[in-house]
Design a protein around this motif. Structure first.
Motif, PDB file in Angstrom:
ATOM      1  N   THR A 166       0.857  -1.191   0.000  1.00  0.00           N
ATOM      2  CA  THR A 166       0.000   0.000   0.000  1.00  0.00           C
ATOM      3  C   THR A 166       0.894   1.244   0.000  1.00  0.00           C
ATOM      4  N   PRO A 167       0.345   2.395  -0.440  1.00  0.00           N
ATOM      5  CA  PRO A 167       1.153   3.621  -0.434  1.00  0.00           C
ATOM      6  C   PRO A 167       1.722   3.917   0.954  1.00  0.00           C
ATOM      7  N   LYS A 168       0.936   3.629   1.986  1.00  0.00           N
ATOM      8  CA  LYS A 168       1.414   3.871   3.357  1.00  0.00           C
ATOM      9  C   LYS A 168       2.654   3.031   3.668  1.00  0.00           C
ATOM     10  N   GLU A 169       2.601   1.793   3.235  1.00  0.00           N
ATOM     11  CA  GLU A 169       3.739   0.896   3.492  1.00  0.00           C
ATOM     12  C   GLU A 169       4.985   1.373   2.755  1.00  0.00           C
ATOM     13  N   LEU A 170       4.771   1.859   1.549  1.00  0.00           N
ATOM     14  CA  LEU A 170       5.911   2.340   0.765  1.00  0.00           C
ATOM     15  C   LEU A 170       6.568   3.539   1.430  1.00  0.00           C
ATOM     16  N   ASP A 171       5.747   4.387   2.044  1.00  0.00           N
ATOM     17  CA  ASP A 171       6.300   5.576   2.681  1.00  0.00           C
ATOM     18  C   ASP A 171       6.868   5.283   4.060  1.00  0.00           C
ATOM     19  N   ASP A 172       6.355   4.251   4.675  1.00  0.00           N
ATOM     20  CA  ASP A 172       6.794   3.937   6.037  1.00  0.00           C
ATOM     21  C   ASP A 172       6.959   2.425   6.205  1.00  0.00           C
ATOM     22  N   PRO A 173       8.090   1.917   5.755  1.00  0.00           N
ATOM     23  CA  PRO A 173       8.316   0.457   5.761  1.00  0.00           C
ATOM     24  C   PRO A 173       8.247  -0.144   7.164  1.00  0.00           C
TER      25      PRO A 173
END
Ligand SMILES: Nc1nc2c(ncn2[C@@H]2O[C@H](COP(=O)(O)OP(=O)(O)OP(=O)(O)O)[C@@H](O)[C@H]2O)c(=O)[nH]1
Ligand SMILES: [Mg+2]
Length: 329
Positions: A262-269
């Motif tokens: 998800t975009p969130k995961e990409l920004d905050d691994p």
């Protein structure tokens, strides 16, 4: 010696080699093996002890060659008999050049060695080897100064092909720890990476999976990562070997895995826990281990970038630097 022989052979000349190293066991066999690989005649006698006699015979044996290279013995400490031998061989061969080979890792000893050899036979060129290592060849430069000669060749690798004519600009900038910025800037331009990757933000420590994705893509266009890293201004800093290990097939896999985040995961691994790992793996047709490996690689890159920032004294502004250099011709 084999490298020099190969160099002239590639220039289309007929080359012959004489092994006058009667000191180091195996010296003849080593040289003969290398010469056989490139089909160059190598004269020598592993059982003989008299270098002068070998050279006299050798000059007759390889007299039809256009370039004749005599490989003389080297030692860590200079001794009077070694100096006398080199004087005698110089008289016998009437050599047109007398080149001194210096290991890039040799420190100030290089200067003393060069002086002694220079006094004996007049050194007219220095060859610096092992420039592929961490040493920058500073000691070898003092040998150049001592002999008032110049650098003829640079050796930067173990194979017989790894000998280059000397390029002053590249050498000096590597010596000063500036990296080969001109070459790097050219490569960056080729890959049009400057616009896509925010180097400045990355250097400030902001580095997400998204950045890594873009970076891997751009780097892939620029060529082998190791070569790129060598051009960066980081002095003697060592990078973990694993940084270089990402093959293009792996990059394709990483990309597919990231596409299933998800975009969130990409920004905050940091969000990615084991249940998310399972979901990402499923979506990409892979395994949680693969996701774990990707994250491990990400962490290593992140750490490396932080290290880079440290090496640059916090003031390193790569993007501006590259813009400036890419404007140069
Ligand atoms: N990595 C690296 N290895 C090199 C380079 N040049 C030579 N070598 C390696 O260094 C080792 C020693 O090379 P030699 O050519 O035998 O060195 P030498 O100065 O003749 O040594 P002596 O004959 O013992 O005096 C060999 O294993 C070479 O393969 C280089 O530019 N880079
Ligand atoms: Mg040798």
């Amino acid at each position: 010696t084999a490298k020099i022989a190969r160099y002239f052979q590639k220039k289309g000349m007929k080359v012959g080699v004489i092994c006058a190293d009667t000191f180091r066991p195996g010296a003849y066999d080593q040289l003969a093996t290398l010469c056989a690989q490139i089909n160059i005649p190598c004269f020598g006698d592993p059982k003989a002890a008299d270098a002068k006699k070998i050279v006299k015979e050798g000059l007759v044996a390889v007299k039809d060659q256009e370039v004749i290279i005599v490989d003389t013995q080297g030692r860590h400490a200079l001794e009077p008999d070694l100096i006398q031998e080199i004087i005698d061989l110089n008289v016998i061969t009437k050599a047109t050049h007398r080149w001194l080979v210096i290991d890039a890792a040799l420190g100030q000893q290089a200067s003393e060695q060069a002086r002694r050899f220079h006094e004996a036979i007049g050194i007219d060129g220095v060859i610096i080897t092992k420039m592929d290592g961490t040493a920058k060849g500073g000691g070898a430069l003092s040998a150049v100064a001592e002999t008032k000669s110049g650098i003829v060749f640079i050796g930067a690798g173990e194979t017989i092909e790894n000998l280059e004519r000397f390029d002053a600009n590249g050498f000096i900038s590597r010596l000063l720890g500036m990296g080969d910025l001109q070459a790097l800037a050219e490569k960056v331009q080729e890959a049009q990476m400057a616009e896509e990757v925010d180097m400045e933000a990355m250097m400030k420590g902001h580095f997400t999976l998204r950045d890594m994705y873009k970076q891997l893509e751009a780097l892939n266009k620029m060529g082998p990562l190791k070569q790129i890293m060598n051009m960066l201004p980081m002095g003697n800093m060592q990078l973990p070997e694993g940084v270089y290990d990402v093959t293009s097939t792996k990059m394709v896999r990483y990309r597919i895995l990231m596409d299933s985040m998800t975009p969130k995961e990409l920004d905050d691994p940091g969000l990615i826990n084991s249940s998310r790992m399972q979901r990402i793996a499923r979506g990409a047709g892979g395994t949680p281990e693969e996701v774990r490996e990707l994250l491990k690689y990400y962490k290593m890159m992140h750490k490396t970038l932080k290290g880079l920032r440290g090496a640059g004294g916090g003031k390193l502004n790569m993007q501006r630097l590259m813009k400036r250099f890419s404007g140069m011709q």
